[in-house]
Scaffold this motif. Structure first.
Motif, PDB file in Angstrom:
ATOM      1  N   UNK A   1      -1.488  -7.520   0.199  1.00 11.66           N
ATOM      2  CA  UNK A   1      -1.677  -7.728  -1.239  1.00 11.66           C
ATOM      3  C   UNK A   1      -1.210  -6.489  -1.979  1.00 11.66           C
ATOM      4  N   UNK A   2      -0.272  -6.657  -2.907  1.00 11.39           N
ATOM      5  CA  UNK A   2       0.213  -5.518  -3.692  1.00 11.39           C
ATOM      6  C   UNK A   2       1.626  -5.133  -3.281  1.00 11.39           C
ATOM      7  N   UNK A   3       2.543  -6.069  -3.466  1.00 13.38           N
ATOM      8  CA  UNK A   3       3.939  -5.830  -3.047  1.00 13.38           C
ATOM      9  C   UNK A   3       4.641  -4.941  -4.068  1.00 13.38           C
ATOM     10  N   UNK A   4       4.431  -3.635  -3.952  1.00 13.41           N
ATOM     11  CA  UNK A   4       5.109  -2.690  -4.835  1.00 13.41           C
ATOM     12  C   UNK A   4       5.984  -1.764  -4.012  1.00 13.41           C
ATOM     13  N   UNK A   5       6.591  -0.795  -4.687  1.00 14.51           N
ATOM     14  CA  UNK A   5       7.499   0.125  -3.992  1.00 14.51           C
ATOM     15  C   UNK A   5       6.770   0.891  -2.895  1.00 14.51           C
ATOM     16  N   UNK A   6       5.529   1.303  -3.160  1.00 17.83           N
ATOM     17  CA  UNK A   6       4.825   2.115  -2.164  1.00 17.83           C
ATOM     18  C   UNK A   6       4.558   1.326  -0.881  1.00 17.83           C
ATOM     19  N   UNK A   7       4.172   0.081  -1.024  1.00 20.18           N
ATOM     20  CA  UNK A   7       3.954  -0.728   0.188  1.00 20.18           C
ATOM     21  C   UNK A   7       5.228  -0.769   1.026  1.00 20.18           C
ATOM     22  N   UNK A   8       6.357  -0.890   0.342  1.00 19.71           N
ATOM     23  CA  UNK A   8       7.614  -1.048   1.081  1.00 19.71           C
ATOM     24  C   UNK A   8       8.051   0.262   1.747  1.00 19.71           C
ATOM     25  N   UNK A   9       7.815   1.407   1.044  1.00 17.34           N
ATOM     26  CA  UNK A   9       8.253   2.675   1.657  1.00 17.34           C
ATOM     27  C   UNK A   9       7.265   3.144   2.721  1.00 17.34           C
TER      28      UNK A   9
END
Ligand code: CS2
Length: 457
Positions: free
Chosen positions: A18-26
């Motif tokens: 939950x929370x698909x933002x840039x930080x989750x991806x990096x």
């Protein structure tokens, strides 16, 4: 040259995020892609308030380019761990995936403010969005809209499906974040259905983590840089520093990827690591965000190059460091001098362009984790906690000077800012920590630090 985004076949979904933002991806997506058993661990990632972000990623099959931006240059890699990118409003899909037998965990990056805990550390069931979701859950008439409401709804689906224990892994910048997630989730579940709350207590493991990777918002220039270097168009690249850190503590009853292959560390006592990161990195970030913007700076690197800001950061680190006790007792060697040196280098990476305005958001929540514990610890030892108090004073000055600021308590902050002198400081402090606000000496001390940072002084 590689002309399209491509990666190995998609791994099966075993992690729901939950929370698909840039930080989750990096961070979590990158760690998962680097695990030795990455082929077995796919992520279904749900956005919070950005359906467009899910769509952009879904259009490229969940694939994205991670740009590692070092002082010396960029390197590019395609991350393939996100098997499914979904609009968070699709709560039925969330429930279906959380209930699936293959799913082993839910990871969370939903922001500090989303947990809606009051000063007593328990869920504020009267917060308007929480109350609205609770009504929906009770009446069964619609889909919850908060991350917390959605997660509780999905856990109820897992219970109903009988698919067994799982982990909830909080990756937000909060002290004791596993306990915070536990209190928030069980608080809402108990207000809805006591049996569900009991099932969660017995079946869901709440893992605490300390997460770290500086990840500014992606810009159009970043998209162009990927195109120029890689020869394909990526609508959703992520830019991050080369540094990564992930410390975890807790059980994974349904298994986990081998994140240790990518440098993750599993410990029994996480608190010293959490405090080191929250106070030294995030605390300095918030201080720079408020002091730096008051002095006319835009990025972390610019603010740190300003001697006044740098001095304030070093003083805050001295205070924080003297309260990072308990580390030795927990068998942890925090290597503070090296950690501080590394932070100076990381913050000075001018190619990262980490905007102070982004860090300044949600100050009332962030300062509770970043300034208040250090101020309280200093005062408990008979010291003033001047550097931590200065961070709070700078936030107060910033909220009065800014044209607009983002904060879950923005209305309350603005109302307090219509007051004057000690009354104003007391009202603002009460939004962060009621006990501090009740201490006249603290109010007076913070009031005396207002106006420290002004442009060009
Ligand atoms: C920052 C963090 O925006 C903020 O509040 O302090 O996002 C920080 O960049 C990360 O925690 C670094 O790991």
């Amino acid at each position: 040259m590689n002309r399209t985004l491509h990666a190995a076949p998609k791994p099966p979904v075993r992690i729901v995020h939950l929370g698909l933002g840039a930080f989750h991806r990096s961070h979590q997506a990158w760690f998962t892609s680097q695990a030795g058993d990455a082929a077995e661990w796919g992520i279904a990632a749900f956005t919070g308030r950005r359906p467009d972000a899910a769509l952009a990623l879904a259009e490229q099959d969940g694939l994205f380019t991670l740009v590692e931006r070092a002082d010396s240059g960029d390197s590019f890699a395609v991350v393939g761990s996100i098997a499914e990118a979904v609009d968070g409003a699709d709560v039925p899909r969330l429930a279906e995936l959380v209930a699936a037998p293959a799913t082993a965990m839910v990871t969370l990056t939903v922001t500090e403010a989303a947990y809606r805990l009051g000063a007593d550390g328990q869920l504020d069931v009267n917060a308007s969005d929480v109350a609205a979701d609770l009504e929906l859950l009770k009446s069964g008439t619609g889909n919850p809209s908060t991350p917390l409401g959605r997660l509780v709804f999905a856990l109820a689906a897992r219970r109903a499906a009988g698919t067994g224990p799982m982990a909830v892994v909080c990756c937000d910048n909060l002290a004791n974040n596993g306990t915070v997630a536990h209190n928030a989730v069980t608080g809402l579940a108990a207000a809805w259905d006591a049996d569900l709350a009991a099932w969660i207590e017995a079946n869901v493991s709440f893992v605490s983590t300390s997460v770290d990777r500086i990840t500014p918002r992606t810009t159009e220039a970043d998209i162009a840089a990927v195109e120029a270097a890689c020869g394909y168009h990526d609508n959703s690249p992520v830019v991050a520093e080369p540094f990564t850190n992930w410390v975890l503590s807790g059980d994974f009853p349904a298994g986990r990827p081998r994140w240790e292959d990518a440098g993750a560390v599993f410990v029994d006592h996480i608190e010293p690591f959490e405090n080191r990161k929250l106070w030294l990195l995030n605390g300095a970030h918030s201080l720079l965000a408020y002091a730096g913007q008051l002095r006319g700076h835009t990025t972390v690197a610019e603010a740190l190059a300003d001697a006044e800001c740098r001095k304030a950061v070093e003083s805050f680190w001295d205070e924080a460091e003297s309260n990072l006790s308990g580390a030795a007792a927990a068998g942890a060697d925090l290597q503070i001098p090296a950690y501080r040196d590394a932070l100076l280098a990381r913050f000075s990476n001018a190619r990262i362009a980490h905007h102070l305005a982004q860090i300044a958001m949600d100050g009332s929540t962030k300062l509770r984790m970043r300034a208040v514990p250090v101020l309280l610890a200093e005062r408990a030892q008979g010291r003033s906690g001047a550097a931590a108090a200065l961070m709070i004073a700078a936030w107060m000055d910033f909220t009065a000077a800014a044209e607009a600021f983002h904060d879950p308590l923005a209305a309350e902050v603005s109302a307090a800012n219509t007051l004057e002198g000690a009354e104003r400081v007391g009202a603002l402090l009460a939004l962060i920590d009621p006990a501090l606000a009740a201490d006249e000496a603290v109010v007076e001390f913070v009031a005396g630090l207002l106006g420290t940072f002004t442009a060009g002084s």
